[in-house]
Design a protein around this motif. Structure first.
Motif, PDB file in Angstrom:
ATOM      1  N   ILE A 104     -40.757  41.574 -26.950  1.00  0.00           N
ATOM      2  CA  ILE A 104     -40.570  41.674 -28.404  1.00  0.00           C
ATOM      3  C   ILE A 104     -40.836  40.318 -29.043  1.00  0.00           C
ATOM      4  CG2 ILE A 104     -38.891  42.116 -30.244  1.00  0.00           C
ATOM      5  CD1 ILE A 104     -37.485  44.041 -28.171  1.00  0.00           C
ATOM      6  N   LEU A 105     -40.216  39.282 -28.500  1.00  0.00           N
ATOM      7  CA  LEU A 105     -40.366  37.927 -29.037  1.00  0.00           C
ATOM      8  C   LEU A 105     -41.813  37.454 -28.959  1.00  0.00           C
ATOM      9  CD1 LEU A 105     -38.728  35.666 -30.290  1.00  0.00           C
ATOM     10  CD2 LEU A 105     -38.217  34.833 -27.990  1.00  0.00           C
ATOM     11  N   SER A 106     -42.461  37.651 -27.812  1.00  0.00           N
ATOM     12  CA  SER A 106     -43.848  37.178 -27.682  1.00  0.00           C
ATOM     13  C   SER A 106     -44.777  37.939 -28.622  1.00  0.00           C
ATOM     14  CB  SER A 106     -44.342  37.264 -26.233  1.00  0.00           C
ATOM     15  OG  SER A 106     -44.504  38.597 -25.825  1.00  0.00           O
ATOM     16  N   SER A 107     -44.518  39.229 -28.830  1.00  0.00           N
ATOM     17  CA  SER A 107     -45.358  40.010 -29.751  1.00  0.00           C
ATOM     18  C   SER A 107     -45.241  39.488 -31.177  1.00  0.00           C
ATOM     19  CB  SER A 107     -44.970  41.491 -29.699  1.00  0.00           C
ATOM     20  OG  SER A 107     -45.268  42.026 -28.438  1.00  0.00           O
ATOM     21  N   TYR A 108     -44.030  39.217 -31.611  1.00  0.00           N
ATOM     22  CA  TYR A 108     -43.859  38.677 -32.968  1.00  0.00           C
ATOM     23  C   TYR A 108     -44.408  37.259 -33.079  1.00  0.00           C
ATOM     24  CZ  TYR A 108     -41.312  42.710 -34.737  1.00  0.00           C
ATOM     25  OH  TYR A 108     -40.971  43.968 -35.156  1.00  0.00           O
ATOM     26  N   ARG A 109     -44.301  36.482 -32.017  1.00  0.00           N
ATOM     27  CA  ARG A 109     -44.891  35.133 -32.036  1.00  0.00           C
ATOM     28  C   ARG A 109     -46.418  35.202 -32.140  1.00  0.00           C
ATOM     29  NH1 ARG A 109     -40.843  32.393 -27.721  1.00  0.00           N
ATOM     30  NH2 ARG A 109     -39.352  31.622 -29.260  1.00  0.00           N
ATOM     31  N   LEU A 110     -46.975  36.302 -31.615  1.00  0.00           N
ATOM     32  CA  LEU A 110     -48.422  36.510 -31.711  1.00  0.00           C
ATOM     33  C   LEU A 110     -48.800  37.228 -33.009  1.00  0.00           C
ATOM     34  CD1 LEU A 110     -49.108  37.523 -27.998  1.00  0.00           C
ATOM     35  CD2 LEU A 110     -49.843  35.408 -29.134  1.00  0.00           C
ATOM     36  N   HIS A 111     -47.831  37.364 -33.908  1.00  0.00           N
ATOM     37  CA  HIS A 111     -48.026  37.919 -35.252  1.00  0.00           C
ATOM     38  C   HIS A 111     -48.210  39.430 -35.315  1.00  0.00           C
ATOM     39  CE1 HIS A 111     -48.050  33.796 -36.567  1.00  0.00           C
ATOM     40  NE2 HIS A 111     -49.002  33.543 -35.691  1.00  0.00           N
ATOM     41  N   ALA A 112     -47.549  40.155 -34.397  1.00  0.00           N
ATOM     42  CA  ALA A 112     -47.507  41.610 -34.536  1.00  0.00           C
ATOM     43  C   ALA A 112     -46.786  41.925 -35.848  1.00  0.00           C
ATOM     44  CB  ALA A 112     -46.746  42.234 -33.366  1.00  0.00           C
ATOM     45  N   ASN A 113     -47.195  42.993 -36.514  1.00  0.00           N
ATOM     46  CA  ASN A 113     -46.556  43.388 -37.766  1.00  0.00           C
ATOM     47  C   ASN A 113     -45.292  44.205 -37.536  1.00  0.00           C
ATOM     48  OD1 ASN A 113     -49.654  43.122 -38.255  1.00  0.00           O
ATOM     49  ND2 ASN A 113     -48.619  42.631 -40.169  1.00  0.00           N
TER      50      ASN A 113
END
Length: 145
Positions: A104-113
């Motif tokens: 979850i954290l890595s996805s948001y760090r990669l700018h997932a919406n």
């Protein structure tokens, strides 16, 4: 955006069962959209960049991206999408079985919406996909290239 507009959605998913359930959810929903499916990360980037057999691919308004993909992992695909100025504006919803905080954290760090964990129950899965569709297609204003 008017509801009557055709929304192009790219589903990047290698599980045939999840593809089928997503198609089912979209088919029965009230908002008009077109679901395009690719089954691995390399294919996803070729589709988005309109390379090879995807030269005439429609430009997606929304991407539904699984993390665990063959050939190129979903995290790598997300990083490449968000690093490409021609693609970075396309909303990406990570739709995956992983509920791990690091994913979850890595996805948001990669700018997932958005990050959505796939329910295993068929009815819940359909409901979740319809909610994503309703929100991104019926509520959110999507950018047009």
């Amino acid at each position: 955006m008017m509801v009557a507009d055709l929304i192009e959605v790219l589903l990047v998913e290698d599980d045939p069962g999840d593809v089928l359930m997503t198609r089912e959810a979209f088919a029965d929903n009230k908002v008009k959209n077109n679901l395009n499916v690719v089954t691995d990360g390399v294919e996803a980037l070729a589709f988005l960049r309109r390379e090879g057999k995807y030269a005439d691919a429609p430009y997606p308004d929304l991407i539904l991206l699984d993390l665990n993909l063959p050939k190129k992992d979903g995290r790598e695909v997300l990083a490449e999408i968000k690093a490409d100025e021609k693609l970075a504006h396309i909303p990406v919803v990570v739709l995956t079985t992983s509920g791990a905080n690091e994913d979850i954290l890595s996805s948001y760090r990669l700018h997932a919406n958005a990050y959505v964990t796939k329910p295993v129950d068929f009815e819940q899965f359909i409901r979740v996909v319809r909610q994503i569709d309703d929100f991104f297609v019926g509520v959110v204003k999507l950018p047009r290239p």
